[in-house]
Design a protein around this motif. Sequence first.
Motif, PDB file in Angstrom:
ATOM      1  N   THR A  65       0.825  -1.254   0.007  1.00 62.74           N
ATOM      2  CA  THR A  65       0.034  -0.006   0.111  1.00 62.74           C
ATOM      3  C   THR A  65       0.870   1.407   0.041  1.00 62.74           C
ATOM      4  O   THR A  65       0.328   2.291  -0.622  1.00 62.74           O
ATOM      5  N   LEU A 131      -5.626   5.657   2.264  1.00 61.98           N
ATOM      6  CA  LEU A 131      -5.402   4.113   1.914  1.00 61.98           C
ATOM      7  C   LEU A 131      -5.436   3.269   2.984  1.00 61.98           C
ATOM      8  O   LEU A 131      -4.712   2.005   3.118  1.00 61.98           O
ATOM      9  N   SER A 554      -6.630   5.340  -7.080  1.00 65.87           N
ATOM     10  CA  SER A 554      -6.980   4.291  -6.071  1.00 65.87           C
ATOM     11  C   SER A 554      -8.103   4.260  -5.713  1.00 65.87           C
ATOM     12  O   SER A 554      -8.949   5.357  -5.821  1.00 65.87           O
TER      13      SER A 554
END
Length: 565
Positions: A65, A131, A554
């Motif tokens: 990530t 994230l 994302s």
Amino acid sequence: MAFNVADGWTVPGFTHERELGDGAAGRMVLAVDDMTSTKVAIKYLAGGLRADEAFMARFRASARTLSQLEDPNVADFYDFVEAPEGAAVVMQYVDGVGLRRVLAAQGPTGPLAALSLLGGTLLGLAAAHALDVVHGAVRPSAVLVDAEGNARLTDFATAPAGTEAQLAPAYAAPELWDGAPATVATDLYAATAIFFECLTGHPPFAGRNMARLHREAPIPAEEVPGPLRQLIDQGLAKDPDQRPKSAADYLGAVEDAAVSAYGPSWEAQGRGRLTELAAQAALQPEPPKPKPSRSSGRHQVIATGQQPARGSGSRWIAAGVAAVVVAGAVAGGVVFMNSGGDDNPPPTPSPAQSSTPQPSLPPGGVDPAPLAARITQAANEAPGARFSYRRTGCCGAPSAAQGDFGLVKGTEPAYAMRMWGTGKTRKRVQAVVVGDRVYVRAGKKWRPAPVGARGYPALAEQVRRGSSVSAVTSLLEASGPLSKAGGVYKGEAPVAKLAQRPGSGALYAEMARATGVQQISFAVKLDGSYRPVKLWLRAGPAKGRNQIITTSYSGWGRKAIKAPR
């Protein structure tokens, strides 16, 4: 040259120059990429961490990530390399001074510099939290002040679960002392404790029983200037539910307090003051390293180096990851890298260096038209994403933005973002773009303006043109046959064709006029569902007069973005 770092093992493909420091997590060295001559920082993880199977499993997942985390307030994570002899993190080598050194050499920073540093820290945390990455141990040694006075966060996820309070006791939220896991709320508590130290010269709590002080001692807000006390009370609340709900929410409160107390130019003044303090601190001897102990062990993450200032666009585009090569990601291939206008390919890691397979780049032959159609279809099925955008190069180009966009059938995509540019648009602002209107937040109010009007509205339209899905498909539809490696497609598109494309065509034509080129070079990384993960494009030569745009994507899914009231 030989460099005995961790049981004699070093990451292949790099020449080590000197040590930068060591601490609980391991030893940091300055190294040079043997192929590109790019300087990087490599952290060799301590043996205790490598032996902790739970930590290593968690860090491998975080590394995948972190490789996608591209933000001006975060030092870039390039690679996580494992071998039987050791494990190491390859990361950006930042031209900056550690905040711990700044505070030790200069003492309190003053309110404007403290606010600017807190704002930058919150921006970096917001990008990571988006994230689902929690830092875990925010502390002065994990914050750098770069050459332009920007706060840059480092050392994400290197604290084993349950050790966060011991790693940074002066900044550890009460719940960490009770064994609770690190969360968004604990990161905000730590950022506020650092803010307090910038204002006063010392952390909010100090003493033998740190756990009791964090749990029970009154918040010493009276020690800071009156207009900032509410920020301290909110961020250091004993109950995590009483703290701001997110870094973005807290940042809004910081901006409101700063504008109210110090005027709209507070950020530029604070950034300038931070630049001065960091430059002065760099001339002073490195402060003595705190003695390692179970309650206060800390480590310096990255020291000063020769890295282009923020906005230079130092980024990797690989099939394994959007911006970097990271072990455990999907199959990778040829990598592009730009550093200060230099576009040289970094070394392709061998299997011994990284678990990512590295096939060679095949010749061209991919038909771009059906690929563009598949991208459009995939985006329509998940009509929105988070994005991070940056434009660098000559001719007044530098600008950046991050946020969310939502695709709207039959009209331009809607955006909710933070953005900043140069000159009169240098201040970071919140903006919403819906249809042909741009709404820019000024204090607590939103000011509407037509898309393309001078200043921030024009910047917002530039971001929309350069980062939308149509920007990707326009490049593909105007290009010739593509080269492909893994999920990365590379090609060139003539400006004459691009300029005719609706929406983004005007941006490409502008870049071509500024640089005098006839072709736009690009690379796009797609996920398994044919949704964009990374877009990289360049107008102009690798070295010299050029402009470069990089956009990361994302969190694809439906994004409802409405005009503010």
